[in-house]
Write an enzyme that holds these catalytic residues in place. Structure first.
Site, PDB file in Angstrom:
ATOM      1  N   HIS A  86       0.801  -1.188  -0.144  1.00  0.00           N
ATOM      2  CA  HIS A  86       0.090  -0.184   0.100  1.00  0.00           C
ATOM      3  C   HIS A  86       0.896   1.262   0.140  1.00  0.00           C
ATOM      4  O   HIS A  86       2.018   1.184   0.619  1.00  0.00           O
ATOM      5  CB  HIS A  86      -0.830   0.214   1.280  1.00  0.00           C
ATOM      6  CG  HIS A  86      -1.536  -1.037   1.528  1.00  0.00           C
ATOM      7  ND1 HIS A  86      -1.486  -1.690   3.011  1.00  0.00           N
ATOM      8  CD2 HIS A  86      -2.620  -1.917   0.985  1.00  0.00           C
ATOM      9  CE1 HIS A  86      -2.181  -2.899   3.001  1.00  0.00           C
ATOM     10  NE2 HIS A  86      -2.896  -2.992   1.624  1.00  0.00           N
ATOM     11  N   HIS A  88       0.942   4.585   1.973  1.00  0.00           N
ATOM     12  CA  HIS A  88       0.370   5.030   3.242  1.00  0.00           C
ATOM     13  C   HIS A  88       0.374   6.603   3.447  1.00  0.00           C
ATOM     14  O   HIS A  88       1.140   7.297   2.593  1.00  0.00           O
ATOM     15  CB  HIS A  88       0.958   4.283   4.539  1.00  0.00           C
ATOM     16  CG  HIS A  88       0.470   3.078   5.037  1.00  0.00           C
ATOM     17  ND1 HIS A  88      -0.041   2.529   5.971  1.00  0.00           N
ATOM     18  CD2 HIS A  88       0.489   1.832   4.031  1.00  0.00           C
ATOM     19  CE1 HIS A  88      -0.288   1.419   5.980  1.00  0.00           C
ATOM     20  NE2 HIS A  88       0.014   0.698   4.581  1.00  0.00           N
ATOM     21  N   HIS A 104      -3.752   3.888   5.367  1.00  0.00           N
ATOM     22  CA  HIS A 104      -3.879   3.810   3.828  1.00  0.00           C
ATOM     23  C   HIS A 104      -4.061   5.319   3.280  1.00  0.00           C
ATOM     24  O   HIS A 104      -4.676   6.099   3.733  1.00  0.00           O
ATOM     25  CB  HIS A 104      -4.553   2.961   3.387  1.00  0.00           C
ATOM     26  CG  HIS A 104      -4.434   1.267   3.502  1.00  0.00           C
ATOM     27  ND1 HIS A 104      -5.153   0.436   3.277  1.00  0.00           N
ATOM     28  CD2 HIS A 104      -3.658   1.019   4.436  1.00  0.00           C
ATOM     29  CE1 HIS A 104      -4.627  -0.690   3.321  1.00  0.00           C
ATOM     30  NE2 HIS A 104      -3.755  -0.373   4.586  1.00  0.00           N
ATOM     31  N   HIS A 112     -11.892   0.538   2.020  1.00  0.00           N
ATOM     32  CA  HIS A 112     -10.465  -0.096   1.499  1.00  0.00           C
ATOM     33  C   HIS A 112     -11.038  -1.186   0.308  1.00  0.00           C
ATOM     34  O   HIS A 112     -12.102  -1.689   0.589  1.00  0.00           O
ATOM     35  CB  HIS A 112      -9.699  -0.934   2.683  1.00  0.00           C
ATOM     36  CG  HIS A 112      -8.783  -1.814   2.430  1.00  0.00           C
ATOM     37  ND1 HIS A 112      -7.517  -1.159   1.819  1.00  0.00           N
ATOM     38  CD2 HIS A 112      -8.535  -3.211   2.143  1.00  0.00           C
ATOM     39  CE1 HIS A 112      -6.652  -2.293   1.514  1.00  0.00           C
ATOM     40  NE2 HIS A 112      -7.390  -3.339   1.713  1.00  0.00           N
ATOM     41  N   HIS A 121      -9.017   2.739  -1.530  1.00  0.00           N
ATOM     42  CA  HIS A 121      -8.178   3.760  -1.427  1.00  0.00           C
ATOM     43  C   HIS A 121      -7.258   4.182  -2.282  1.00  0.00           C
ATOM     44  O   HIS A 121      -6.834   3.188  -3.210  1.00  0.00           O
ATOM     45  CB  HIS A 121      -7.205   3.556   0.067  1.00  0.00           C
ATOM     46  CG  HIS A 121      -8.076   3.202   1.214  1.00  0.00           C
ATOM     47  ND1 HIS A 121      -7.686   2.406   2.128  1.00  0.00           N
ATOM     48  CD2 HIS A 121      -9.323   3.550   1.743  1.00  0.00           C
ATOM     49  CE1 HIS A 121      -8.586   2.192   2.909  1.00  0.00           C
ATOM     50  NE2 HIS A 121      -9.551   3.088   2.813  1.00  0.00           N
ATOM     51  N   ASP A 124      -4.428   1.931  -2.320  1.00  0.00           N
ATOM     52  CA  ASP A 124      -4.442   0.303  -2.229  1.00  0.00           C
ATOM     53  C   ASP A 124      -3.867  -0.017  -3.717  1.00  0.00           C
ATOM     54  O   ASP A 124      -4.251  -0.129  -4.632  1.00  0.00           O
ATOM     55  CB  ASP A 124      -5.990   0.124  -2.445  1.00  0.00           C
ATOM     56  CG  ASP A 124      -6.729   0.220  -0.902  1.00  0.00           C
ATOM     57  OD1 ASP A 124      -5.856   0.443  -0.090  1.00  0.00           O
ATOM     58  OD2 ASP A 124      -7.927   0.357  -0.710  1.00  0.00           O
ATOM     59  N   HIS A 163       3.538  -5.446   3.807  1.00  0.00           N
ATOM     60  CA  HIS A 163       3.091  -6.163   5.046  1.00  0.00           C
ATOM     61  C   HIS A 163       3.317  -7.858   5.268  1.00  0.00           C
ATOM     62  O   HIS A 163       3.870  -8.263   4.211  1.00  0.00           O
ATOM     63  CB  HIS A 163       1.253  -5.833   5.036  1.00  0.00           C
ATOM     64  CG  HIS A 163       1.003  -4.650   5.251  1.00  0.00           C
ATOM     65  ND1 HIS A 163       0.819  -4.146   6.630  1.00  0.00           N
ATOM     66  CD2 HIS A 163       0.762  -3.736   4.589  1.00  0.00           C
ATOM     67  CE1 HIS A 163       0.342  -2.953   6.565  1.00  0.00           C
ATOM     68  NE2 HIS A 163       0.379  -2.636   5.109  1.00  0.00           N
ATOM     69  N   ARG A 180       4.073  -4.611   9.447  1.00  0.00           N
ATOM     70  CA  ARG A 180       4.840  -3.959   8.364  1.00  0.00           C
ATOM     71  C   ARG A 180       6.201  -4.415   8.239  1.00  0.00           C
ATOM     72  O   ARG A 180       6.960  -4.077   9.374  1.00  0.00           O
ATOM     73  CB  ARG A 180       4.787  -2.328   8.695  1.00  0.00           C
ATOM     74  CG  ARG A 180       3.209  -1.908   8.722  1.00  0.00           C
ATOM     75  CD  ARG A 180       2.887  -0.223   9.402  1.00  0.00           C
ATOM     76  NE  ARG A 180       1.666  -0.033   9.637  1.00  0.00           N
ATOM     77  CZ  ARG A 180       1.032   1.082   9.462  1.00  0.00           C
ATOM     78  NH1 ARG A 180       1.717   2.175   8.975  1.00  0.00           N
ATOM     79  NH2 ARG A 180      -0.222   1.123   9.593  1.00  0.00           N
TER      80      ARG A 180
HETATM   81 ZN    ZN Z   1      -6.632   0.590   1.937  1.00  0.00          ZN
HETATM   82 CU    CU Z   2      -0.489  -1.015   4.144  1.00  0.00          CU
END
Ligand code: ZN
Ligand code: CU
Length: 187
Positions: A86, A88, A104, A112, A121, A124, A163, A180
């Site tokens: 993602h 962020h 995010h 999401h 998002h 995403d 992740h 993370r």
């Molecule tokens: Zn997201």
């Molecule tokens: Cu993430």
């Protein structure tokens, strides 16, 4: 004799005017020769560094192309399988666990999802899929990211997170992607 002198001066003045005019005309031609090179393609890069206790690293590249932003990633140090990926909100990787990058990137305040979802998002990107050797390559053309400053979906200066777990693309608000493993800032 006087008339001859008068004519000579007149001729000299005519020549000077002609020369000056010629020089002015030549100027734009010189500028054309020194035309600036074509603008460089718009591109941003995030260097991914492992969070504490992890060894995931690599490079994520965002490149403006016809029809969207081409995202490519080359990542090593993963466990085989899918890993949530993602953009962020914060370009801040200072926390040992990467939490400083925030949630995010979601300028529209929606749910999401994944790159193929209708609602998602801006951050995403879906999942990275690592092979048995722990490396992952990612290539996607995404029309919802922007490299144009001033656009609400502008991603430069934001963070990128990889992740530990798979993003299920449905759980709110993070896809249940877990810890993370790596963090980078889009520059
Ligand atoms: Zn997201
Ligand atoms: Cu993430």
């Amino acid at each position: 004799m006087k008339k001859f002198a008068y004519l000579s001066i007149l001729l000299l003045i005519s020549l000077l005017i002609a020369c000056a005019g010629g020089a002015e005309e030549a100027a734009p031609a010189a500028e054309e020769v020194a035309a600036p090179p074509a603008p460089e393609p718009v591109k941003a890069v995030a260097q991914m560094a492992p969070t504490e206790g992890n060894s995931v690293e690599g490079t994520v590249t965002f490149e403006q192309m016809e029809g969207g932003i081409h995202v490519s990633a080359s990542i090593t140090g993963l466990t085989p399988g899918s890993h949530g990926f993602h953009i962020h909100e914060n370009g801040d990787c200072s926390a040992p666990d990467g939490t400083s990058a925030g949630g995010h990137f979601n300028p529209a305040g929606v749910d999401h999802g994944g790159p193929g979802s209708e609602v998602k998002h801006v951050g995403d990107l879906g999942n990275l899929v690592a092979g048995d050797d722990g490396t992952a390559e990612y290539h996607a053309m995404l029309d919802y990211l922007s490299l144009n400053e001033g656009d609400p979906n502008y991603i430069v200066g934001r963070g990128v997170i990889i992740h530990a777990s798979e993003d299920d693309l449905t759980s709110q608000p993070t896809g249940a992607a877990g810890a993370r493993l790596a963090c980078g800032v889009i520059e």
